[in-house]
Design a protein around this motif. Structure first.
Motif, PDB file in Angstrom:
ATOM      1  N   ILE A 102      14.110  -1.271   8.847  1.00 58.07           N
ATOM      2  CA  ILE A 102      13.502   0.148   8.754  1.00 58.07           C
ATOM      3  C   ILE A 102      12.887   0.263   7.365  1.00 58.07           C
ATOM      4  N   GLU A 103      13.491  -0.227   6.396  1.00 56.51           N
ATOM      5  CA  GLU A 103      12.974   0.208   5.108  1.00 56.51           C
ATOM      6  C   GLU A 103      11.834  -0.627   4.693  1.00 56.51           C
ATOM      7  N   GLY A 104      11.719  -1.941   5.274  1.00 55.35           N
ATOM      8  CA  GLY A 104      10.342  -2.708   4.886  1.00 55.35           C
ATOM      9  C   GLY A 104       9.272  -1.793   5.722  1.00 55.35           C
ATOM     10  N   TYR A 105       9.511  -1.196   6.989  1.00 57.76           N
ATOM     11  CA  TYR A 105       8.505  -0.561   7.470  1.00 57.76           C
ATOM     12  C   TYR A 105       8.261   0.923   6.866  1.00 57.76           C
ATOM     13  N   ARG A 106       9.295   1.496   6.174  1.00 60.56           N
ATOM     14  CA  ARG A 106       8.937   2.669   5.309  1.00 60.56           C
ATOM     15  C   ARG A 106       8.010   2.393   4.332  1.00 60.56           C
ATOM     16  N   ASN A 107       8.227   1.108   3.798  1.00 66.61           N
ATOM     17  CA  ASN A 107       7.455   0.555   2.825  1.00 66.61           C
ATOM     18  C   ASN A 107       6.066   0.629   3.202  1.00 66.61           C
ATOM     19  N   PHE A 108       6.035   0.147   4.400  1.00 68.56           N
ATOM     20  CA  PHE A 108       4.467  -0.059   5.195  1.00 68.56           C
ATOM     21  C   PHE A 108       3.900   1.247   5.232  1.00 68.56           C
ATOM     22  N   VAL A 109       4.479   2.266   5.657  1.00 67.63           N
ATOM     23  CA  VAL A 109       3.833   3.419   5.597  1.00 67.63           C
ATOM     24  C   VAL A 109       3.442   3.894   4.570  1.00 67.63           C
ATOM     25  N   ASN A 110       4.321   3.758   3.547  1.00 69.00           N
ATOM     26  CA  ASN A 110       3.797   4.171   2.267  1.00 69.00           C
ATOM     27  C   ASN A 110       2.462   3.481   1.682  1.00 69.00           C
ATOM     28  N   TYR A 123       0.404  -4.904  11.406  1.00 70.16           N
ATOM     29  CA  TYR A 123       1.150  -4.941  10.046  1.00 70.16           C
ATOM     30  C   TYR A 123       0.201  -5.923   9.203  1.00 70.16           C
ATOM     31  N   ARG A 124       0.254  -7.278   9.820  1.00 68.08           N
ATOM     32  CA  ARG A 124      -0.511  -8.357   8.956  1.00 68.08           C
ATOM     33  C   ARG A 124      -2.079  -7.792   8.572  1.00 68.08           C
ATOM     34  N   PHE A 125      -2.440  -7.116   9.578  1.00 69.19           N
ATOM     35  CA  PHE A 125      -3.949  -6.859   9.157  1.00 69.19           C
ATOM     36  C   PHE A 125      -3.964  -5.892   8.137  1.00 69.19           C
ATOM     37  N   VAL A 126      -3.271  -4.740   8.037  1.00 64.10           N
ATOM     38  CA  VAL A 126      -3.360  -3.596   7.280  1.00 64.10           C
ATOM     39  C   VAL A 126      -2.920  -4.134   5.851  1.00 64.10           C
ATOM     40  N   TRP A 127      -1.858  -4.865   5.900  1.00 59.53           N
ATOM     41  CA  TRP A 127      -1.175  -5.320   4.486  1.00 59.53           C
ATOM     42  C   TRP A 127      -1.965  -6.638   4.107  1.00 59.53           C
TER      43      TRP A 127
END
Length: 882
Positions: A569-577, A639-643
């Motif tokens: 969850i923390e990882g995806y929180r970072n993704f949102v950020n 995820y892969r694309f965006v980041w």
RNA sequence: GGGCGAAUAGCUCAGUUGGGAGAGCAUCGGCCUUACAAGCCGAGGGUCACAGGUUCGAACCCUGUUUCGCCCACCA
């Protein structure tokens, strides 16, 4: 103009609340029954009114919301019907507990007042879960919220009951049923949860009435002994051949009971002879029916011995067990007690041990309803996904037993049956004024209510106004999709299938997506009674709804349980950020830009062509992944694309242009591509992360409508560009080669180095020279040159495709370090070559494998072998220098 | 007793028609490079539970075994 400054990191709370309110006010979730857009409908699995949001709800509703938002953006007229279930026993228990705290009980209030009290509770506290669903972002059409005990739905229940009764599919009779002595109601077979318990097997002597010895029976429940009306042995069992037909004396009572023969008795189990208590055991009941045995009930509805219990009357069943065992011992009847594990049924609402009891109950004859329900799945009218659940569905349907639908509680749909003193039974939708047989107006209504699942079974059409012929039914039934957990496949899905087909003549849903259960760390189902619940609302507070939803989607692989990990969850929180900050960066660099859409192709650079190609390819992936309910794959693709493509490469590549280093034309082109990609990415992400995407979309599109009115991205094949992707691979390869050298050689990333390239095909070299500014920027080069002839001395080297990439480190190069690095690279290549060599020297492989596979392997081997010789040459030079 | 599913990196898990093993987190090394340290760059790490079989080729298909989980079932 775009000139807003975003906060440095994303703060969800305020944004989520604001947008949800806005969506409701603008009617964004509302379905239009008059629209001629193609319909798409989902009915929510109605949570219990007593419930509060747990992980199961969170997962279930996130997946539904992803589909609802996805389809809405694709132009469908989406109806997502929300609502709650009255949850008979569960809700009644909640209110009874409150009464107990005030030292009163429902019996003291009486039925009418009690039911009123439950309604009051429902009005006050029943809406909790609805608000929690809103926090989750659920885009339900709240204007159509339903409750299973609404007037309309109650009418539907009565109508269904009457019709089934008239069709001979509902009957009432004395049968053995599961009784919960605490809830004091009958339960269906499904509502009984079996658990293994350590118990005992008591061996008890039953003397023959003629004094010729005795039979020893084995039982786990000596307290039911006084209800025995026979002892059974297997007809094949030679040991007891002579006993059949004799009589034995029931210990502690002296009553004579017959010894009968029945094939049910297992010769090998226990003593081989079985005491038969038809009133308190399912098997014994059946044996009793076969042999026309007396049914002697010895227990009352509290689980206490009744008047047939002799000296034990009034005693609790477990107390009685102790006393009977003691008395048997004293009387010399008890032979021995063995430890024995067996499975015992428990009430699914209160966990009390179930007592099988004889009782007058209402049943649905389901066999004839099950046939069409199976056929509908077999023929594909309803598709169950993942398909392995179909087998489970069929197996249950094939062995389906009549459904006990009456419950001896007060909260629920009271059975629409009235009794007259003359003996007449009237089943009717509305209360009859007078007995149709004798005309008496003194009628009494059946006290029982219906199983909660009876009304749930009608949910897909009762919520749309059935039995009236409504526009909603016409447009939205059958529903498109049902999303649910496998734990209620039988309770709910199977029964909706049966009722839908019976009353609508059509399946209730085209597709059923069965998702995993969210379990705790021990793999146990999370439940309030187990006290192992992780509260989704706490997670939402800490990480934000979007991050939480994305995590659930990313975990939702088909056919596997979910064990939620907070790290993820923390990882995806970072993704949102990350998305937030990418947007922040864009907005800082879009000042003065007015959005005229994408430039013509000729103005697009390799980087633009590459990222547009990648984006369209991801759109294709995500679309097909969502269409096949592979939520985790869809999440991973985005995820892969965006980041790792958009942020890591594209944004880095366009920085110089944005910083005015490549001229105004180039800057404008880049701004256009950036704007286009951000907008499109928000749309692609919106079903997963509704809040942050809506917020950011509002910044990047000026004066436009909300994101929900936008179209979900479609693949534009003209942007799919293999050539650009191939060239980018090469450029990224060179950049990675230099970065690797820096990293391994202890050169800080920011230190500028020189790069020389030797060898390489014409096209590779021209790609590089055309795009050298990208390599310079991303690999941080001070200078660059192509070289012929001898390799430079004292330079670190990387092989990229067919080129040698040198980074001369002159005085600073650590020869030992470079030697080590090259050896490592060589070892890696050799390992790969070995595999390929083995394959390619295998005659069978060459002959039988498809030509393209062989060819591919050959090419790879060539590449590796050329890379290897280059690395070795470099290693040799390094060694010489030492 | 029947059925279903799982076993892959230290942890949580992907791996869709069989074609050179992946992600996130964690670990190690280097970076405050003007969107993001919730970040950037680089690296290490796996006998794909075990044993057979099919195949040119198996994490993937077949058989068996072990361990774990779930569902169904009337063994008193």
């Amino acid at each position: 103009m775009l000139k807003k400054e975003l906060a440095k990191s994303y703060a969800p709370e305020e944004i989520e609340e604001r947008w949800y309110k806005e969506w409701i006010e603008s009617g964004a979730f509302r379905a239009d029954e008059n629209s001629d857009k193609p319909p798409y409908s989902i009915v929510i699995p109605p949570p219990n009114v007593t419930g509060s949001l747990h992980m199961g709800h969170a997962l279930n509703n996130t997946l539904q919301d992803i589909m609802a938002r996805y389809k809405r953006m694709q132009g469908y007229n989406v109806l997502w019907v929300p609502g709650t279930d009255h949850a008979g026993i569960a809700t009644q228990n909640v209110v009874e507990k409150q009464l107990a705290e005030n030292k009163t009980a429902r019996e003291e209030l009486g039925r009418e007042l009690f039911v009123k009290r439950v309604w009051e509770w429902k009005e006050e506290s029943g809406g909790v879960i609805v608000n929690q669903l809103k926090k989750l972002g659920a885009s339900c059409d709240w204007s159509r919220e339903r409750f299973t005990m609404d007037e309309g739905l109650s009418k539907a229940v009565r109508q269904v009951f009457v019709k089934l009764y008239d069709d001979g599919l509902i009957y009432k009779g004395d049968y053995i049923i599961n009784w919960c002595p605490r809830c004091k109601t009958a339960l269906s077979d499904l509502e009984v949860e079996h658990q293994d318990e350590k118990g005992h097997l008591y061996h008890i002597k039953y003397p023959f009435a003629d004094g010729s010895g005795e039979l020893t029976v084995a039982t786990t429940r000596p307290e039911t002994l006084l209800g025995d009306t026979a002892v059974a042995v297997n007809p094949e069992d030679e040991r007891f051949a002579k006993a059949i037909g004799k009589e034995v004396l029931l210990p502690l009572s002296g009553r004579k009971i017959p010894v009968i023969a029945d094939a049910h008795v297992d010769i090998k189990f226990g003593t081989g002879s079985l005491k038969i208590t038809p009133a308190h055991d399912f098997n014994d009941f059946e044996i009793g029916q076969r042999h026309k045995l007396e049914v002697l009930s010895v227990m009352d509805k509290d689980g206490r011995l009744n008047e047939n219990g002799g000296d034990y009357a009034g005693m609790d069943r477990y107390e009685c067990r102790k006393r009977i065992v003691a008395d048997l011992t004293e009387g010399g009847f008890l032979v021995k007690i063995e430890d024995h594990d067996h499975s015992v049924g428990h009430c699914y609402r209160c966990s009390t041990s179930i007592e099988p009891m004889i009782s007058k109950q209402w049943f649905v004859r389901v066999k004839s309803l099950a046939g069409p329900a199976m056929e509908a799945v077999r023929s594909g009218k309803t598709k169950i996904i993942p398909s392995q659940w179909e087998k489970t569905y069929f197996e249950w349907m094939e062995n389906i037993k009549d459904w006990c639908i009456s419950r001896q509680i007060w909260w629920g749909h009271q059975i629409p049956a009235w009794y007259c003193d003359c003996g007449e039974l009237i089943v009717a939708i509305d209360e009859p004024g007078a007995c149709r047989s004798c005309g008496s107006s003194d009628l009494s209504r059946d006290e029982d209510v219906l199983d909660t699942w009876f009304s749930s079974a009608l949910w897909p059409f009762s919520t749309m106004g059935w039995p009236d012929e409504t526009k909603e039914l016409e447009k939205f039934y059958p529903t498109s999709l049902l999303v649910t957990g496998f734990d209620i496949l039988f309770f709910w899905v199977a029964r909706m299938m049966m009722m839908g087909l019976k009353f609508m003549g059509e399946v209730p849903f085209r597709e059923v997506y069965i998702h995993a259960l969210v379990r705790d760390s021990q793999g146990q189902k999370m439940s309030k009674s187990r006290g192992n619940v992780i509260d989704p609302l706490v997670i939402i507070d800490e990480y934000g709804t979007d991050a939480f939803r994305f995590t659930l989607a990313a975990f939702a692989a088909q056919g596997r349980d979910i064990r939620l990990s907070e790290d993820r969850i923390e990882g995806y929180r970072n993704f949102v950020n990350k998305i937030w900050n990418a947007s922040r960066f864009a907005l800082m660099n879009l000042e003065g830009y007015s959005d005229d859409g994408l430039p013509v192709k000729a103005e697009l650079d390799i980087a633009d062509r590459w990222i547009l190609s990648r984006f369209n390819s991801v759109v294709a992936d995500v679309t097909s992944q969502l269409d096949s309910y592979r939520f985790n794959d869809a999440a991973a693709s985005i995820y892969r694309f965006v980041w790792h493509e958009f942020c890591d490469w594209y944004i880095e590549m366009i920085k110089p242009a944005l910083y005015d280093k490549e001229g105004p034309g180039r800057k404008k082109a880049v701004q256009a591509v950036l704007t286009h990609l951000l907008k499109s990415t928000y749309r692609l992400l919106h079903p997963f992360m509704p809040f942050v995407t809506e917020e950011l979309h509002g910044y990047i599109t000026v004066g436009a409508e909300g994101i929900m009115k936008c179209e979900f991205p479609k693949v534009d094949k003209t942007f799919l560009d293999k050539e650009a992707e191939g060239k980018m691979e090469l450029l990224m390869g060179v950049i990675k080669g230099v970065r690797n050298i820096k990293g391994e050689m202890g050169v800080p990333p920011s230190a500028e180095v020189e790069m020389q390239i030797r060898g390489g095909s014409k096209s590779a070299l021209s790609t590089i020279s055309e795009n050298i500014r990208y390599i310079k920027a991303l690999a941080r080069l001070s200078s660059f040159s192509f070289i012929d002839g001898a390799a430079p001395e004292g330079a670190a080297m990387a092989v990229v495709e067919d080129m040698e990439v040198y980074v001369p480190l002159k005085g600073t190069v650590d020869l030992d370090e470079e030697e080590r690095r090259l050896k490592k690279e060589i070892a890696k290549v050799e390992k790969d070559m070995e595999l390929l060599n083995r394959k390619l020297s295998n005659q069978d492989f060459l002959e039988r494998a498809p030509a393209d596979v062989v060819e591919k392997n050959r090419e790879k081997l060539d590449e590796f072998s050329s890379a290897k010789s280059k690395l070795e040459a470099s290693l040799e030079r390094i060694t010489c220098l030492k």
